[in-house]
Design a protein around this motif. Structure first.
Motif, short mmCIF file in Angstrom:
data_model
loop_
_atom_site.label_atom_id
_atom_site.label_comp_id
_atom_site.label_asym_id
_atom_site.label_seq_id
_atom_site.Cartn_x
_atom_site.Cartn_y
_atom_site.Cartn_z
N ILE A 1 90.14 88.32 38.59
CA ILE A 1 90.83 87.44 37.65
C ILE A 1 90.88 88.14 36.30
O ILE A 1 89.83 88.54 35.77
CB ILE A 1 90.13 86.07 37.54
N VAL A 2 92.07 88.28 35.75
CA VAL A 2 92.23 89.03 34.50
C VAL A 2 93.06 88.21 33.51
O VAL A 2 94.12 87.69 33.85
CB VAL A 2 92.93 90.38 34.75
N ALA A 3 92.57 88.11 32.28
CA ALA A 3 93.30 87.43 31.20
C ALA A 3 93.81 88.49 30.24
O ALA A 3 93.03 89.29 29.71
CB ALA A 3 92.39 86.45 30.48
N GLU A 4 95.11 88.51 30.02
CA GLU A 4 95.70 89.52 29.15
C GLU A 4 97.12 89.10 28.78
O GLU A 4 97.85 88.53 29.59
CB GLU A 4 95.72 90.88 29.87
N ASP A 5 97.50 89.37 27.54
CA ASP A 5 98.87 89.12 27.08
C ASP A 5 99.32 87.67 27.27
O ASP A 5 100.47 87.39 27.59
CB ASP A 5 99.86 90.05 27.79
N GLY A 6 98.39 86.72 27.10
CA GLY A 6 98.76 85.32 27.17
C GLY A 6 98.90 84.75 28.56
O GLY A 6 99.36 83.62 28.72
N ILE A 7 98.54 85.53 29.58
CA ILE A 7 98.58 85.02 30.94
C ILE A 7 97.24 85.31 31.62
O ILE A 7 96.48 86.18 31.19
CB ILE A 7 99.73 85.61 31.78
N ILE A 8 96.97 84.55 32.67
CA ILE A 8 95.77 84.78 33.48
C ILE A 8 96.26 85.07 34.89
O ILE A 8 97.00 84.27 35.48
CB ILE A 8 94.84 83.57 33.47
N THR A 9 95.87 86.22 35.41
CA THR A 9 96.36 86.65 36.72
C THR A 9 95.22 86.68 37.72
O THR A 9 94.16 87.26 37.46
CB THR A 9 96.98 88.06 36.62
N VAL A 10 95.45 86.05 38.85
CA VAL A 10 94.47 86.02 39.94
C VAL A 10 94.96 86.94 41.05
O VAL A 10 96.11 86.83 41.49
CB VAL A 10 94.30 84.59 40.49
N TYR A 11 94.09 87.85 41.50
CA TYR A 11 94.42 88.75 42.58
C TYR A 11 93.59 88.40 43.82
O TYR A 11 92.41 88.08 43.70
CB TYR A 11 94.14 90.21 42.18
N THR A 12 94.22 88.47 44.97
CA THR A 12 93.52 88.18 46.23
C THR A 12 93.92 89.22 47.28
O THR A 12 94.95 89.89 47.16
CB THR A 12 93.87 86.79 46.78
N GLU A 13 93.10 89.30 48.32
CA GLU A 13 93.52 90.01 49.51
C GLU A 13 94.60 89.16 50.19
O GLU A 13 94.58 87.93 50.06
CB GLU A 13 92.35 90.23 50.46
N PRO A 14 95.54 89.78 50.91
CA PRO A 14 96.60 89.00 51.55
C PRO A 14 96.08 87.86 52.42
O PRO A 14 96.65 86.76 52.41
CB PRO A 14 97.35 90.05 52.39
N SER A 15 94.99 88.10 53.13
CA SER A 15 94.45 87.07 54.02
C SER A 15 93.87 85.88 53.28
O SER A 15 93.75 84.78 53.83
CB SER A 15 93.38 87.67 54.93
N ASP A 16 93.50 86.08 52.01
CA ASP A 16 92.92 85.00 51.21
C ASP A 16 93.94 84.31 50.31
O ASP A 16 93.60 83.34 49.62
CB ASP A 16 91.78 85.56 50.33
N PHE A 17 95.16 84.81 50.31
CA PHE A 17 96.16 84.33 49.35
C PHE A 17 96.44 82.84 49.49
O PHE A 17 96.37 82.08 48.52
CB PHE A 17 97.45 85.14 49.52
N MET A 18 96.77 82.40 50.71
CA MET A 18 97.12 80.99 50.91
C MET A 18 95.95 80.06 50.62
O MET A 18 96.13 79.04 49.95
CB MET A 18 97.66 80.77 52.33
N PRO A 19 94.72 80.35 51.08
CA PRO A 19 93.59 79.48 50.76
C PRO A 19 93.31 79.38 49.26
O PRO A 19 93.00 78.29 48.76
CB PRO A 19 92.41 80.13 51.49
N VAL A 20 93.41 80.50 48.55
CA VAL A 20 93.17 80.48 47.11
C VAL A 20 94.26 79.67 46.41
O VAL A 20 93.99 78.84 45.53
CB VAL A 20 93.11 81.91 46.53
#
Length: 246
Positions: free
Chosen positions: A164-183
């Protein structure tokens, strides 16, 4: 992944522009066709189809067009004979680019993609030449003014987010493809509205470009994006601040 957040912000800004274009309907329908073709027409059993339908609803694709796209993908209606191809190349400044297309005419689309690269100071590359520089990740983008990084971390990390990264006024969450839908579902259940949620090819590293080169890269990006068969474009350019505000 600090640098990747800046990449996500650039993608998000471009995404807002894309959403204004009528041809976004075409892209959304093709996503559904391809997903249904690959995994069947039941979204309960096909996570790719669920995501494609979700994205289609975000751009207000009518329900009947969604249903027709599913039927084209499963073969119940004509029009599902679409090939999914990824082309690789380099733009100005040595920026690596990957271009996902969905087309019913391979010879035509490869000629059009090659022409766009050549016209805008780039060149196409062999398969695998740049793809190793990218990783397939789930990318969920939040407005940093609506949520704090702690808010996102509390839900995201427990659900299986990778970073999870906060930068430039946005917060971006990264996941593995298999975890994308559950997250993604965890944030939905928590009533935390996100700006975008997609499976993307995220660059391992970014290449810094100056303003002049950045503008040339974006001319190539726009030329590719204007092609009705182009579904997604990924690149590893690190643009200077304020380039898109001019």
């Amino acid at each position: 992944m600090a640098g990747h957040s800046k990449w996500a912000n650039i993608q998000h800004r471009k995404g807002r522009q894309d959403a204004k274009k009528a041809k976004f309907f075409t892209k959304a329908a093709k996503d559904i066709i391809l997903a249904a073709k690959a995994g069947g027409g039941n979204p309960e059993d096909n996570s790719a189809l669920r995501l494609a339908i979700q994205k289609a609803k975000q751009v207000n694709l009518p329900k009947d067009k969604i249903e027709n796209a599913i039927k084209k993908g499963t073969g119940e209606l004509a029009g599902g004979d679409i090939l999914e191809i990824t082309y690789e190349g380099y733009g100005p400044g040595g920026v690596a680019m990957m271009v996902d297309v969905a087309s019913d005419n391979k010879n035509r689309i490869v000629a059009e993609i090659r022409h766009a690269f050549t016209k805008h100071n780039g060149n196409m590359a062999e398969t695998g030449a740049v793809s190793y520089m990218f990783n397939n990740k789930g990318v969920i983008v939040f407005d940093g003014e609506k949520f704090t990084e702690d808010d996102i971390m509390e839900i995201g990390l427990e659900a299986g987010a990778e970073d999870i990264v906060a930068e430039d006024g946005i917060i971006t969450v990264y996941t593995e493809p298999s975890d994308f839908m559950p997250v993604q579902q965890a944030f939905t259940d928590a009533e935390m509205e996100f700006n975008s949620a997609e499976l993307n090819q995220v660059p391992e590293n970014l290449i810094a470009v100056d303003a002049e080169t950045g503008k040339k890269v974006m001319k190539l990006y726009d030329a590719l994006e204007d092609n009705d068969d182009v579904q997604n474009i990924y690149m590893n350019a690190d643009f200077p601040e304020g380039l898109f505000d001019e």
